[in-house]
Motif scaffolding. Structure first.
Motif, PDB file in Angstrom:
ATOM      1  N   LEU A  99       0.834  -1.202   0.000  1.00 26.57           N
ATOM      2  CA  LEU A  99       0.000   0.000   0.000  1.00 26.57           C
ATOM      3  C   LEU A  99       0.866   1.249   0.000  1.00 26.57           C
ATOM      4  N   ILE A 100       0.469   2.207  -0.861  1.00 28.99           N
ATOM      5  CA  ILE A 100       0.996   3.570  -0.802  1.00 28.99           C
ATOM      6  C   ILE A 100      -0.202   4.506  -0.890  1.00 28.99           C
ATOM      7  N   GLY A 101      -0.534   5.182   0.212  1.00 30.25           N
ATOM      8  CA  GLY A 101      -1.635   6.131   0.184  1.00 30.25           C
ATOM      9  C   GLY A 101      -2.792   5.738   1.065  1.00 30.25           C
ATOM     10  N   LYS A 102      -4.003   5.890   0.536  1.00 33.34           N
ATOM     11  CA  LYS A 102      -5.227   5.840   1.324  1.00 33.34           C
ATOM     12  C   LYS A 102      -5.932   4.496   1.222  1.00 33.34           C
ATOM     13  N   THR A 103      -6.535   4.043   2.342  1.00 35.68           N
ATOM     14  CA  THR A 103      -7.467   2.909   2.288  1.00 35.68           C
ATOM     15  C   THR A 103      -8.810   3.221   2.945  1.00 35.68           C
ATOM     16  N   ASP A 138      -1.423   7.019   4.151  1.00 35.74           N
ATOM     17  CA  ASP A 138      -1.869   8.367   4.480  1.00 35.74           C
ATOM     18  C   ASP A 138      -3.255   8.537   3.886  1.00 35.74           C
ATOM     19  N   ASP A 139      -4.272   8.629   4.757  1.00 29.78           N
ATOM     20  CA  ASP A 139      -5.648   8.735   4.283  1.00 29.78           C
ATOM     21  C   ASP A 139      -6.018  10.151   3.871  1.00 29.78           C
ATOM     22  N   GLY A 140      -5.141  11.114   4.136  1.00 30.84           N
ATOM     23  CA  GLY A 140      -5.296  12.436   3.560  1.00 30.84           C
ATOM     24  C   GLY A 140      -6.429  13.269   4.100  1.00 30.84           C
ATOM     25  N   LEU A 141      -6.866  13.017   5.306  1.00 28.93           N
ATOM     26  CA  LEU A 141      -7.879  13.872   5.927  1.00 28.93           C
ATOM     27  C   LEU A 141      -7.376  14.275   7.314  1.00 28.93           C
ATOM     28  N   TRP A 142      -6.537  15.299   7.334  1.00 30.55           N
ATOM     29  CA  TRP A 142      -5.925  15.722   8.586  1.00 30.55           C
ATOM     30  C   TRP A 142      -6.576  17.009   9.089  1.00 30.55           C
ATOM     31  N   GLN A 147     -12.182  19.528  18.900  1.00 29.37           N
ATOM     32  CA  GLN A 147     -12.040  18.232  19.571  1.00 29.37           C
ATOM     33  C   GLN A 147     -10.828  17.449  19.074  1.00 29.37           C
ATOM     34  N   GLY A 148      -9.948  18.138  18.333  1.00 30.12           N
ATOM     35  CA  GLY A 148      -8.749  17.467  17.857  1.00 30.12           C
ATOM     36  C   GLY A 148      -8.837  17.097  16.384  1.00 30.12           C
ATOM     37  N   PHE A 149      -8.002  16.115  16.001  1.00 30.52           N
ATOM     38  CA  PHE A 149      -7.892  15.707  14.607  1.00 30.52           C
ATOM     39  C   PHE A 149      -9.010  14.733  14.228  1.00 30.52           C
ATOM     40  N   TYR A 150      -9.476  14.838  12.985  1.00 25.83           N
ATOM     41  CA  TYR A 150     -10.411  13.846  12.443  1.00 25.83           C
ATOM     42  C   TYR A 150      -9.749  12.475  12.420  1.00 25.83           C
ATOM     43  N   ASP A 151      -8.521  12.404  11.931  1.00 26.14           N
ATOM     44  CA  ASP A 151      -7.757  11.159  11.871  1.00 26.14           C
ATOM     45  C   ASP A 151      -6.738  11.188  13.001  1.00 26.14           C
ATOM     46  N   PRO A 239      -8.881  13.723  -6.645  1.00 29.59           N
ATOM     47  CA  PRO A 239      -9.400  15.087  -6.508  1.00 29.59           C
ATOM     48  C   PRO A 239     -10.474  15.276  -5.441  1.00 29.59           C
ATOM     49  N   HIS A 240     -10.472  14.434  -4.439  1.00 35.02           N
ATOM     50  CA  HIS A 240     -11.369  14.578  -3.276  1.00 35.02           C
ATOM     51  C   HIS A 240     -11.221  15.971  -2.665  1.00 35.02           C
ATOM     52  N   TRP A 241     -12.329  16.506  -2.125  1.00 33.69           N
ATOM     53  CA  TRP A 241     -12.241  17.792  -1.425  1.00 33.69           C
ATOM     54  C   TRP A 241     -11.229  17.712  -0.282  1.00 33.69           C
ATOM     55  N   PRO A 242     -10.726  18.833   0.252  1.00 37.64           N
ATOM     56  CA  PRO A 242     -11.033  20.211  -0.101  1.00 37.64           C
ATOM     57  C   PRO A 242     -10.653  20.560  -1.547  1.00 37.64           C
ATOM     58  N   TYR A 243     -11.560  21.282  -2.221  1.00 36.64           N
ATOM     59  CA  TYR A 243     -11.363  21.627  -3.623  1.00 36.64           C
ATOM     60  C   TYR A 243     -10.451  22.848  -3.720  1.00 36.64           C
ATOM     61  N   ILE A 244      -9.154  22.608  -3.702  1.00 45.27           N
ATOM     62  CA  ILE A 244      -8.174  23.679  -3.867  1.00 45.27           C
ATOM     63  C   ILE A 244      -6.906  23.036  -4.401  1.00 45.27           C
ATOM     64  N   VAL A 245      -6.194  23.738  -5.288  1.00 44.39           N
ATOM     65  CA  VAL A 245      -5.080  23.134  -6.002  1.00 44.39           C
ATOM     66  C   VAL A 245      -3.971  24.181  -6.150  1.00 44.39           C
ATOM     67  N   PRO A 246      -2.702  23.772  -6.109  1.00 44.12           N
ATOM     68  CA  PRO A 246      -1.627  24.759  -6.233  1.00 44.12           C
ATOM     69  C   PRO A 246      -1.502  25.314  -7.649  1.00 44.12           C
ATOM     70  N   ALA A 247      -0.825  26.443  -7.746  1.00 45.40           N
ATOM     71  CA  ALA A 247      -0.477  26.994  -9.053  1.00 45.40           C
ATOM     72  C   ALA A 247       0.492  26.022  -9.749  1.00 45.40           C
ATOM     73  N   PRO A 248       0.447  25.895 -11.054  1.00 45.07           N
ATOM     74  CA  PRO A 248      -0.337  26.691 -12.008  1.00 45.07           C
ATOM     75  C   PRO A 248      -1.715  26.117 -12.308  1.00 45.07           C
ATOM     76  N   TYR A 249      -2.132  25.105 -11.555  1.00 41.90           N
ATOM     77  CA  TYR A 249      -3.373  24.406 -11.890  1.00 41.90           C
ATOM     78  C   TYR A 249      -4.620  25.147 -11.419  1.00 41.90           C
ATOM     79  N   HIS A 250      -4.450  26.137 -10.536  1.00 45.29           N
ATOM     80  CA  HIS A 250      -5.625  26.784  -9.941  1.00 45.29           C
ATOM     81  C   HIS A 250      -6.418  27.619 -10.938  1.00 45.29           C
ATOM     82  N   ASP A 251      -5.758  28.119 -11.999  1.00 44.52           N
ATOM     83  CA  ASP A 251      -6.495  28.951 -12.956  1.00 44.52           C
ATOM     84  C   ASP A 251      -6.382  28.443 -14.391  1.00 44.52           C
ATOM     85  N   MET A 252      -6.067  27.143 -14.536  1.00 44.15           N
ATOM     86  CA  MET A 252      -6.044  26.567 -15.885  1.00 44.15           C
ATOM     87  C   MET A 252      -7.435  26.505 -16.496  1.00 44.15           C
TER      88      MET A 252
END
Length: 551
Positions: A99-103, A138-142, A147-151, A239-252
């Motif tokens: 495994l590499i990433g989320k389950t 890394d399930d990617g929801l930090w 009340q603390g962290f979701y994960d 592309p799961h939320w939060p829906y935000i992406v770094p440049a240069p992809y944010h205004d493509m």
């Protein structure tokens, strides 16, 4: 040189719609690298997940079993100890499973404690991680609140970011998934009005490139150690939320690239009670507001474009190092995203934007040469991947455990015998506010979807009428015919199918069909058991000798 798939790279994106690739028909989202993979392999156009919610869907991918069978029916419902996973099946056949990433796996800690299984051992670690050996999870929801962290686990990604010099206490939340507002403050990606801002992070440090780099490092390690065959589940967070992406992809992409919404006022008129509750939840109401889709969808598209560019990076590296010749590559998603279609946001229900997913399979084997660049329209389920991987690894697929069917015949230009007539997906919404609003007991808050090429049928437990869509005449699923008495015959057909499906022996996982058939050929008399025999003289002497002979 004979080409043969030895390894499997099983790539999953989170919340990627089936129609948001250029090879699946999106008119302005250009995904050349995934398109090229489809050109080398087979794209399955009608693939459905077994549940339109992350955790339940993934547990079906990882077990090859319907939600009804494995029981982990919603996010953070533990996968019970004893479920045989993809990793268990593959290791029996000499293939490692990594495994590499989320389950989104939740461990059955009570079951482990009952059996005295510790996570410190190899077996316990695998049971706790859905059968995988973990290169990195890394399930990617930090997310973090009062009340603390979701994960509650450690965040490898946050550790990486801090090592790169990001000073925030939670850089996942304040950098990777947030921009900067006009006053220099944190413009959190949780709030959709900030979706058009660039994430406050270097593009190469964001989640998707980071996981791609981890995958390359994993394969380098396998090569350096001359490891045997491996299956690597590379499970991306976006592309799961939060829906935000770094440049240069944010205004493509801009509002001009946003496709017209698929919804009608008719859907709001006397809707099914369950559907009505989900339309009225906060995410559905927000996506129904003017301007929200125009803010969010360009960011969603940017996340997908970034993912495709990372696929180009990964595929080029595989090609340069000879792994495009020995590695099956599979690309899919755990579910889709409504993005405002049908007055909905997120996922949860069974319209195609939610329950239908992309599936591309590239098999380098020579047997697959005749199908390269083709599209297969067969009804495919996510559980078919487990069967496909086991089939590739060698040996028969244990169909008393794995409920999917191997896709290798389709990849190799063959037509499997008696392919399925319909697909099944399930949703247990017993823990949701929608179930509470409907006054449902948890045992009643369940939905079952059955779909073929002509119809989509949804059975709603709890005394509700069904939903029904005529896919031939209403492919956008705008007109629910479930209350139309003129379609009673179609509804009855699907009720029979649901009954047939529910009666399958899905819990009989310790005895195979072959074992049962062999038992029919044996005789109790062979082991000295005689039931219903009146006179021993009716039987051959060699059968009764040990029973009647005085010792």
């Amino acid at each position: 040189m004979t080409r043969k798939a030895k390894n499997i790279l099983f790539i999953m994106f989170d919340q990627l719609r089936y129609d948001y690739l250029s090879c699946t028909g999106h008119p302005s989202l250009n995904t050349p690298h995934l398109d090229a993979l489809a050109g080398k392999g087979v794209r399955f156009s009608h693939c459905y997940v077994q549940s339109p919610i992350c955790g339940a869907s993934r547990m079906s991918f990882y077990t090859g079993r319907y939600v009804h069978s494995h029981g982990a029916a919603w996010n953070n419902f533990p996968l019970k100890v004893g479920e045989v996973t993809l990793g268990d099946h593959l290791r029996e056949r000499g293939m490692d499973s990594w495994l590499i990433g989320k389950t989104h796996m939740s461990v059955d800690q009570a079951g482990m404690d009952r059996l005295g299984i510790s996570r410190d051992g190899v077996i316990g670690a695998r049971v706790a991680e859905c059968g995988f050996d973990v290169f990195l999870r890394d399930d990617g929801l930090w997310g973090e609140g009062p009340q603390g962290f979701y994960d509650k686990r450690r965040s490898p990604y946050n550790e990486y970011l801090k090592g790169q010099g990001y000073e925030a206490e939670n850089p996942w939340q304040q950098n990777a998934n947030a921009g900067v507002d006009e006053d220099g403050g944190v413009a959190s990606g949780w709030f959709l009005r900030h979706a058009d801002k660039p994430a406050n992070i270097k593009e190469e440090d964001s989640e998707t490139p980071w996981l791609t780099g981890q995958a390359i490092e994993f394969i380098k390690t396998q090569d350096a150690n001359s490891a045997g065959p491996w299956m690597c589940h590379l499970s991306y967070i976006k592309p799961h939320w939060p829906y935000i992406v770094p440049a240069p992809y944010h205004d493509m992409y801009t509002a001009e690239n946003v496709l017209p919404v698929v919804r009608s006022d008719g859907e709001l008129q006397n809707p099914h009670p369950v559907y009505e509750q989900f339309m009225q939840n906060e995410i559905g109401q927000t996506f129904s507001k003017p301007g929200v889709r125009e803010k969010v969808i360009p960011a969603y598209m940017g996340l997908i474009k970034q993912a495709d560019d990372q696929m180009g990076r990964l595929f080029n590296w595989l090609d340069e190092n000879g792994h495009m010749e020995d590695t099956m590559i599979v690309v899919t998603s755990d579910h889709g995203d409504y993005l405002g279609d049908h007055w909905m946001g997120e996922k949860d229900l069974f319209h195609d934007p939610s329950v239908r997913v992309p599936l591309i399979i590239y098999d380098p084997s020579q047997e697959a040469d005749t199908t390269r660049g083709t599209v297969c329209s067969a009804l495919v389920e996510s559980i078919d991947l487990a069967a496909t991987f086991v089939d590739l690894a060698g040996g028969d697929v244990p169909d008393h455990i794995i409920e999917g069917r191997s896709l290798l015949p389709f990849l190799h230009g063959q037509n499997p015998e008696a392919w399925r007539e319909y697909v099944v997906s399930e949703y247990d919404y017993s823990a949701t506010p929608e179930a509470a609003a409907l006054g449902l007991d948890p045992k009643q808050a369940r939905l079952f979807m059955l779909a073929d090429k002509d119809w989509k049928f949804i059975f709603a437990d709890g005394g509700f009428r069904p939903l029904l869509f005529d896919l031939k005449n209403d492919p956008k699923e705008l007109n629910d015919l479930g209350a139309d008495l003129g379609h009673a015959e179609v509804i009855n057909m699907f009720m029979k199918r649901l009954s047939e499906w529910a009666r399958r022996p899905s819990q009989r996982t310790t005895v195979s069909n072959d074992t049962l058939l062999k038992k029919r050929d044996g005789s109790a008399a062979d082991v000295g058991i005689f039931i219903g025999v009146y006179d021993e003289r009716e039987l051959p002497y060699d059968v009764i000798e040990k029973t009647i002979r005085r010792r």
